[in-house]
Design a protein around this motif. Structure first.
Motif, PDB file in Angstrom:
ATOM      1  N   LEU A 128       0.885  -1.161   0.000  1.00  0.00           N
ATOM      2  CA  LEU A 128       0.000   0.000   0.000  1.00  0.00           C
ATOM      3  C   LEU A 128       0.925   1.213   0.000  1.00  0.00           C
ATOM      4  N   VAL A 129       0.843   1.999  -1.063  1.00  0.00           N
ATOM      5  CA  VAL A 129       1.841   3.042  -1.309  1.00  0.00           C
ATOM      6  C   VAL A 129       1.240   4.429  -1.082  1.00  0.00           C
ATOM      7  N   PRO A 130       1.812   5.227  -0.193  1.00  0.00           N
ATOM      8  CA  PRO A 130       1.317   6.599   0.003  1.00  0.00           C
ATOM      9  C   PRO A 130       1.741   7.482  -1.165  1.00  0.00           C
ATOM     10  N   MET A 131       1.060   8.597  -1.336  1.00  0.00           N
ATOM     11  CA  MET A 131       1.402   9.487  -2.450  1.00  0.00           C
ATOM     12  C   MET A 131       0.760  10.847  -2.277  1.00  0.00           C
ATOM     13  N   VAL A 162       2.321  -6.639  -5.899  1.00  0.00           N
ATOM     14  CA  VAL A 162       1.235  -5.760  -6.325  1.00  0.00           C
ATOM     15  C   VAL A 162       1.362  -4.438  -5.578  1.00  0.00           C
ATOM     16  N   ALA A 163       1.446  -3.351  -6.335  1.00  0.00           N
ATOM     17  CA  ALA A 163       1.545  -2.010  -5.749  1.00  0.00           C
ATOM     18  C   ALA A 163       0.199  -1.312  -5.863  1.00  0.00           C
ATOM     19  N   ILE A 164      -0.351  -0.952  -4.714  1.00  0.00           N
ATOM     20  CA  ILE A 164      -1.648  -0.269  -4.668  1.00  0.00           C
ATOM     21  C   ILE A 164      -1.431   1.121  -4.075  1.00  0.00           C
ATOM     22  N   GLY A 165      -1.566   2.136  -4.891  1.00  0.00           N
ATOM     23  CA  GLY A 165      -1.469   3.494  -4.388  1.00  0.00           C
ATOM     24  C   GLY A 165      -2.701   3.834  -3.575  1.00  0.00           C
ATOM     25  N   VAL A 166      -2.509   4.449  -2.428  1.00  0.00           N
ATOM     26  CA  VAL A 166      -3.635   4.778  -1.550  1.00  0.00           C
ATOM     27  C   VAL A 166      -3.644   6.274  -1.276  1.00  0.00           C
ATOM     28  N   LEU A 189      -6.381   2.870  -4.692  1.00  0.00           N
ATOM     29  CA  LEU A 189      -7.482   2.735  -3.741  1.00  0.00           C
ATOM     30  C   LEU A 189      -7.704   4.075  -3.054  1.00  0.00           C
ATOM     31  N   THR A 190      -8.946   4.552  -3.112  1.00  0.00           N
ATOM     32  CA  THR A 190      -9.323   5.774  -2.410  1.00  0.00           C
ATOM     33  C   THR A 190     -10.498   5.457  -1.493  1.00  0.00           C
TER      34      THR A 190
END
Length: 199
Positions: A128-131, A162-166, A189-190
């Protein structure tokens, strides 16, 4: 895909984009507050656990980042092994240590909560990747340190990840400025749900 060709142009584009994105994130954080974390936790990860994925790295919310801790707590209840990233040094990939919500933390670089040094290290299957911002192509705007780009590049050499931007939905941009070394996200994912990138 458009990649900025001159480094000076790209640096300036990203600087301006970060300023705009930070303002959008602050506003979203002010509006939604802690509700966003609970909303986030209601959504399923776009992952088939039958494919062997069993560990996920989250992040301890820093400043105005969306709160993934309720989501991590739910994942733990479903049998996932969870972890948090640790910055070891400038220019180096992240290290991940096992951690679950409610367990003690220490303080790392920038005073960010990290697992204790005694926690075992692991290589997560899902990140789960912050941005600061994202676009529908699956590219993210980070803070400029390149930690996640380096980490994803290294992990993707070793195994399927699997990289999921959150992020908050309001952090979406029409087009994030990117360079050749920017690693794409597999999903976003939002608090409103899951977005599948279109490249």
């Amino acid at each position: 895909m458009q990649v900025a060709k001159r480094s000076g142009d790209l640096i300036d584009q990203k600087r301006r984009a970060r300023t705009a994105a930070n303002a959008l994130r602050m506003q979203a954080h002010k509006t939604l507050g802690e509700r966003s974390g609970l909303m986030l936790a209601q959504h399923e990860l776009p992952i088939n656990r039958k494919d062997g994925f069993g560990s996920v790295s989250g992040f301890y919310p820093y400043q105005a980042e969306i709160n993934v801790l309720p989501l991590l707590a739910r994942l733990v209840s479903e049998g996932w092994l969870t972890a948090l990233p640790v910055v070891m040094a400038k220019g180096e990939p992240l290290t991940f240590r096992a951690w679950a919500p409610g367990e003690p933390t220490g303080r790392g670089i920038w005073d960010i909560h990290v697992p204790l040094e005694t926690a075992p290290e692991l290589q997560p299957d899902v990140l789960l990747v912050p941005m600061l911002a994202f676009d529908r192509r699956g590219y993210r705007l980070g803070y400029g340190g390149g930690f996640y780009d380096r980490t994803l590049a290294e992990l993707r050499k070793l195994k399927p990840v699997v990289a999921i931007g959150v992020a908050y939905a309001e952090q979406e941009m029409d087009e994030v400025p990117i360079a050749s070394y920017d690693e794409p996200l597999d999903w976003i994912l939002t608090e409103r749900g899951v977005i599948e990138p279109k490249r």
